[in-house]
Design a protein around this motif. Structure first.
Motif, short mmCIF file in Angstrom:
data_model
loop_
_atom_site.label_atom_id
_atom_site.label_comp_id
_atom_site.label_asym_id
_atom_site.label_seq_id
_atom_site.Cartn_x
_atom_site.Cartn_y
_atom_site.Cartn_z
N ASN A 124 0.82 -1.22 0.00
CA ASN A 124 0.00 0.00 0.00
C ASN A 124 0.85 1.26 0.00
OD1 ASN A 124 -3.11 -0.51 0.35
ND2 ASN A 124 -2.08 -2.13 1.51
N LEU A 125 1.97 1.24 0.72
CA LEU A 125 2.86 2.39 0.73
C LEU A 125 3.43 2.62 -0.67
CD1 LEU A 125 4.48 4.62 2.13
CD2 LEU A 125 6.13 2.87 2.84
N ARG A 126 3.83 1.56 -1.33
CA ARG A 126 4.38 1.69 -2.68
C ARG A 126 3.35 2.30 -3.63
NH1 ARG A 126 6.66 -3.62 -4.22
NH2 ARG A 126 8.69 -2.81 -3.56
N SER A 127 2.09 1.86 -3.56
CA SER A 127 1.05 2.42 -4.43
C SER A 127 0.82 3.90 -4.15
CB SER A 127 -0.26 1.64 -4.23
OG SER A 127 -0.11 0.29 -4.60
N TYR A 128 0.85 4.26 -2.87
CA TYR A 128 0.66 5.66 -2.49
C TYR A 128 1.79 6.53 -3.03
CZ TYR A 128 0.63 9.69 0.75
OH TYR A 128 0.64 10.94 1.30
N VAL A 129 3.02 6.09 -2.85
CA VAL A 129 4.17 6.88 -3.32
C VAL A 129 4.17 6.98 -4.84
CG1 VAL A 129 6.69 6.90 -3.48
CG2 VAL A 129 5.58 6.44 -1.28
N GLN A 130 3.89 5.89 -5.52
CA GLN A 130 3.90 5.93 -6.98
C GLN A 130 2.83 6.87 -7.52
OE1 GLN A 130 6.16 4.62 -9.07
NE2 GLN A 130 7.27 4.01 -7.21
N ALA A 131 1.67 6.92 -6.88
CA ALA A 131 0.63 7.88 -7.31
C ALA A 131 1.10 9.31 -7.10
CB ALA A 131 -0.65 7.61 -6.54
N GLY A 132 1.81 9.56 -6.00
CA GLY A 132 2.35 10.89 -5.77
C GLY A 132 3.41 11.27 -6.77
N LEU A 133 4.27 10.32 -7.14
CA LEU A 133 5.31 10.60 -8.12
C LEU A 133 4.70 10.91 -9.49
CD1 LEU A 133 7.93 7.89 -7.12
CD2 LEU A 133 8.07 10.35 -6.70
N ARG A 134 3.64 10.18 -9.84
CA ARG A 134 2.98 10.48 -11.12
C ARG A 134 2.28 11.83 -11.08
NH1 ARG A 134 2.19 4.77 -10.96
NH2 ARG A 134 0.20 5.00 -9.85
N MET A 135 1.82 12.24 -9.90
CA MET A 135 1.17 13.54 -9.76
C MET A 135 2.19 14.67 -9.92
SD MET A 135 -1.01 14.94 -6.49
CE MET A 135 0.39 14.74 -5.38
N GLY A 136 3.41 14.44 -9.44
CA GLY A 136 4.47 15.43 -9.59
C GLY A 136 4.21 16.69 -8.78
N ALA A 137 4.55 17.82 -9.36
CA ALA A 137 4.49 19.10 -8.65
C ALA A 137 3.15 19.79 -8.82
CB ALA A 137 5.62 20.01 -9.13
N ALA A 138 2.08 19.03 -8.95
CA ALA A 138 0.75 19.62 -9.13
C ALA A 138 0.37 20.49 -7.94
CB ALA A 138 -0.29 18.51 -9.34
N SER A 139 -0.45 21.52 -8.18
CA SER A 139 -0.86 22.44 -7.12
C SER A 139 -2.11 21.97 -6.40
CB SER A 139 -1.09 23.84 -7.71
OG SER A 139 -2.08 23.78 -8.73
N SER A 140 -2.70 20.89 -6.85
CA SER A 140 -3.83 20.27 -6.15
C SER A 140 -3.81 18.78 -6.45
CB SER A 140 -5.16 20.89 -6.60
OG SER A 140 -5.37 20.70 -7.98
N ALA A 141 -4.46 18.02 -5.61
CA ALA A 141 -4.42 16.57 -5.74
C ALA A 141 -5.12 16.10 -7.00
CB ALA A 141 -5.06 15.92 -4.52
N THR A 142 -4.54 15.12 -7.66
CA THR A 142 -5.19 14.49 -8.80
C THR A 142 -6.17 13.43 -8.28
OG1 THR A 142 -3.49 12.78 -8.95
CG2 THR A 142 -3.13 14.81 -10.22
N PRO A 143 -7.20 13.09 -9.07
CA PRO A 143 -8.11 12.02 -8.63
C PRO A 143 -7.39 10.71 -8.32
CG PRO A 143 -9.03 13.21 -10.50
CD PRO A 143 -7.64 13.72 -10.33
N GLU A 144 -6.35 10.39 -9.10
CA GLU A 144 -5.61 9.15 -8.83
C GLU A 144 -4.94 9.22 -7.47
OE1 GLU A 144 -1.80 6.51 -10.44
OE2 GLU A 144 -1.96 8.65 -10.89
N PHE A 145 -4.35 10.36 -7.12
CA PHE A 145 -3.69 10.48 -5.83
C PHE A 145 -4.70 10.40 -4.70
CE2 PHE A 145 -2.05 12.90 -2.20
CZ PHE A 145 -0.88 12.21 -1.97
N ASP A 146 -5.86 11.07 -4.86
CA ASP A 146 -6.90 10.99 -3.83
C ASP A 146 -7.30 9.54 -3.56
OD1 ASP A 146 -7.16 13.64 -3.08
OD2 ASP A 146 -8.66 14.09 -4.61
N ARG A 147 -7.49 8.78 -4.62
CA ARG A 147 -7.89 7.38 -4.45
C ARG A 147 -6.77 6.58 -3.77
NH1 ARG A 147 -9.85 8.20 -9.70
NH2 ARG A 147 -7.99 7.18 -10.57
N ALA A 148 -5.54 6.78 -4.24
CA ALA A 148 -4.41 6.04 -3.67
C ALA A 148 -4.22 6.38 -2.19
CB ALA A 148 -3.13 6.33 -4.46
N ARG A 149 -4.32 7.68 -1.85
CA ARG A 149 -4.17 8.10 -0.44
C ARG A 149 -5.26 7.48 0.43
NH1 ARG A 149 -5.81 13.24 -0.73
NH2 ARG A 149 -7.86 12.33 -0.38
N ASP A 150 -6.50 7.51 -0.04
CA ASP A 150 -7.59 6.99 0.77
C ASP A 150 -7.48 5.47 0.95
OD1 ASP A 150 -8.48 9.56 0.95
OD2 ASP A 150 -10.10 9.34 -0.51
#
Length: 705
Positions: free
Chosen positions: A409-435
């Motif tokens: 689960n930690l790996r999935s969370y980090v990978q979603a954050g890396l794909r999001m990059g320097a975005a100024s707001s959360a992407t839907p993918e990151f929201d799902r991965a974080r939750d």
């Protein structure tokens, strides 16, 4: 000339090797072939962020843990020097080797690797190890040849980090300690531990083979204001993305959809809840740490990871981008940071978390625990704390089940954050991965108890995540955890060695203090801190029965948590001594750096003065009799005579006094020797920057033996 790899130890007088891109020739349109330019920029962080840490060591495998800023592969070898530790390293005998790539990526600039070095290793001989770091594709190392200075990770004139393995000679030397807060009162006792190891580094009969860290290796809920924003900055530098919090309505408005760096570290007031304290103590979130402590509380995974690295290594303190924020705090603590790095590089270090790796007293009641995990922000912080504990304290030491639930689960969370990059707001993918990550990790129920590969084995007991929770004092182990423990601690056939356990909270506490907690039982549980084993008598009795039923005659329990050091002898036995039960020593060492306030020390001085009477009451009256709920402890017959009930047990307790008293409240580390060549003899000496207690010896033997 650049190199494809770098050694651990720097040649004298050189700077650490850095990663640089392999040169790429580029010809601009219209340029002549001889007008080729090459741009070579170094990797922005030191390659070696933390470590090396000897995470586990046995006569077949040595696991070395490192955290790096790049996906380097790491190879290692274990060497046996001559008996006099002389001669060049090239002449030493290689006993084992191994290599590993990064085990897990925890951020854009954070990788953790455990190098398993397999071989056949002798006990009671000084052994050494070396590491080599291999550049990832497209990079190479500058021509420095090494990553850290020899004196940063080795003792005396030894050219490499070294260690010692215990064996079957019926004797074990070890160190133990707990509660190390970077800005805690008093000088750091880890410096004393470092000095002790240095003084016996070449003496195989005196050098400790193990260091037990028994809880509160970091303080997530009490981060100094001077350090707070630097930790937040360092966390984002490591992860490479903003860790946006949930935008759910149950999340306090100040945090909703934002990332932790945007929250103030000012102290909470009744009128300002836009800071970390206010957000986390919000009624919807449910954390209950004291408002009076330092106001910065770790929140994101990056912050938790950065705090471990800052507490154990000078690497991040020296990064140019962070130096202005961190150097003022670090400068007076440089000696202790260097000391703990050297200690963990040279002594197999086994760790178990307590509450402050997450937050004070969590979990303590079922209502509060359900509230914290029922809130998206609360369970995200639980997930970040447990994941960082797994990655920095547990990985490589044991307990494979956590890999599947937490690592995945930690790996999935980090990978979603890396794909999001320097975005100024959360992407839907990151929201799902974080939750998903927050829920799955915070509801992990497999516990973290594990067994060390040492001889004797040491059971590292998790008393935080598998508790029997209700409205009152918690049972530190629930039914399932107690059943699992009973299976773990069965005495192996033919062994005479005592059972060794780590319980972050002392099993044998101070009766006077526990009585005061009972008297204050009507106050809110989370303000009373009722986390002593004896305050939940059902769980305590069943734990003691598990020890007695293990088949061991003796045990040694190592604890911390309470900010004093002590040595206590216990005997849990049948009411009429029809069987001998189990005899055990309770050794407590706390704190490495979190000395009680003068007022608290005065209070403990009063307890110390009264302890003789309490000790006699325990010992002469066998003060506590724990029975199952359906049996009275004693009954009176028709003639008015009292009799012990069938199945009743006594717990007899005797405190042992050292030079200054029963308890030592100065910062301390415990130096322990256990000998079982005859009757089991346990010796503990508590030492620290301002403490040199006399050794206390406990004989765990039947009278007359």
């Amino acid at each position: 000339m650049p190199r494809p790899s770098a050694k651990l130890i720097l040649p004298t007088g050189t700077a650490p090797a850095a990663l640089i891109p392999v040169p790429q020739a580029a010809v601009a349109p219209g340029d002549a072939p001889n007008r080729i330019t090459v741009t070579r920029r170094e990797h922005p962080l030191p390659v070696l962020l933390c470590g090396p840490i000897l995470r586990a060591a046995s006569q077949r495998t040595v696991n070395v843990w490192v955290a790096t800023s790049a996906p380097v592969a790491v190879s290692g070898r274990v060497l046996q020097p001559p008996a006099d530790l002389s001669g060049p390293v090239a002449s030493w005998t290689q006993l084992g080797s191994g290599r590993a790539g990064p085990d897990i990526q925890l951020g854009r600039r954070l990788y953790v690797t455990v190098v398993p070095i397999a071989g056949q290793y002798p006990a009671y001989r000084i052994l050494a190890y070396d590491l080599e770091f291999h550049a990832p594709a497209g990079y190479e190392f500058t021509d420095a040849g090494g990553l850290v200075a020899r004196e940063a990770v080795a003792y005396g004139d030894l050219p490499l980090p070294t260690f010692l393995l215990g064996g079957r000679k019926a004797r074990l030397e070890l160190l133990h300690g707990s509660c190390r807060k970077l800005h805690g009162p008093g000088d750091d006792a880890i410096v004393t531990a470092d000095e002790h190891i240095a003084s016996v580094a070449t003496e195989a009969n005196r050098r400790p083979a193990v260091f037990l860290f028994t809880g509160d290796q970091i303080y997530a809920d009490d981060v100094h204001t001077e350090l707070g924003q630097g930790v937040a900055h360092a966390g984002e530098l490591l992860t490479g993305f903003h860790e946006f919090m949930s935008a759910a309505e149950s999340v306090p408005a100040a945090a909703r959809g934002r990332y932790p760096w945007q929250l103030s570290s000012a102290r909470e007031t009744d009128h300002d809840h836009r800071n970390r304290q206010g957000v986390l103590r919000d009624g919807n979130v449910g954390f209950t740490f004291d408002r009076e402590i330092e106001p910065h509380h770790l929140m994101s995974f990056g912050e938790y990871a950065a705090m471990y690295i800052l507490a154990w290594s000078p690497a991040l303190w020296q990064v140019e981008e962070l130096r202005q924020q961190l150097s003022g705090f670090f400068r007076p603590r440089e000696q202790s940071i260097s000391a703990i790095r050297r200690v963990m590089a040279n002594t197999p270090s086994y760790m178990m978390m307590d509450d402050h790796e997450l937050s004070d007293d969590v979990p303590i009641t079922s209502r509060r625990w359900n509230q914290v995990r029922g809130n998206p922000l609360g369970r995200w912080i639980v997930a970040n704390a447990w994941s960082s504990f797994w990655a920095f304290q547990l990985l490589g030491a044991g307990h494979a089940p956590a890999w599947g639930r937490i690592g995945r689960n930690l790996r999935s969370y980090v990978q979603a954050g890396l794909r999001m990059g320097a975005a100024s707001s959360a992407t839907p993918e990151f929201d799902r991965a974080r939750d998903n990550y927050s829920y799955n990790v915070s509801h992990y129920d497999g516990g973290f108890t594990y067994v060390t590969p040492t001889y004797p084995r040491i059971v590292m007991l998790d008393t935080r995540t598998r508790r029997a929770l209700g409205a009152g004092p918690p049972g530190l182990l629930d039914d399932t955890a107690l059943a699992d423990l009973a299976a773990l601690i069965r005495r192996p056939e033919g062994t005479r060695a005592p059972l060794l356990l780590v319980s972050p909270a002392p099993v044998l506490g101070v009766a006077l203090l526990e009585s005061l907690q009972r008297i204050r039982g009507s106050t809110p549980v989370y303000t009373n801190d009722p986390e002593a084993w004896a305050l939940n008598e059902d769980a305590f009795y069943r734990f003691l029965r598990a020890l007695e039923d293990s088949g061991h005659e003796t045990a040694v329990i190592f604890s911390g948590d309470v900010h004093y050091g002590s040595a206590v002898q216990g005997h849990f036995h049948d009411a009429n001594l029809r069987d001998d039960g189990i005899r055990f020593a309770q050794l407590t060492s706390s704190a490495l750096r979190n000395q009680p306030t003068p007022g608290s020390q005065l209070g403990m001085g009063l307890v110390d003065a009264l302890q003789e009477g309490i000790r006699n009451y325990y010992f002469q009256r066998s003060a506590r009799g724990f029975v199952t709920s359906d049996l009275p402890f004693r009954y009176r017959d028709d003639q008015g005579q009292w009799h012990d009930a069938e199945g009743a047990r006594y717990l007899s307790v005797r405190f042992h006094r050292a030079a200054r008293g029963w308890f030592h409240t100065y910062n301390n580390v415990g130096i322990v020797s256990i000998d079982w060549s005859g009757p089991v003899v346990v010796s503990q000496r508590l030492v620290g920057p301002h403490l040199r207690a006399e050794p206390v010896e406990i004989r765990l033997a039947r009278p007359g033996s």
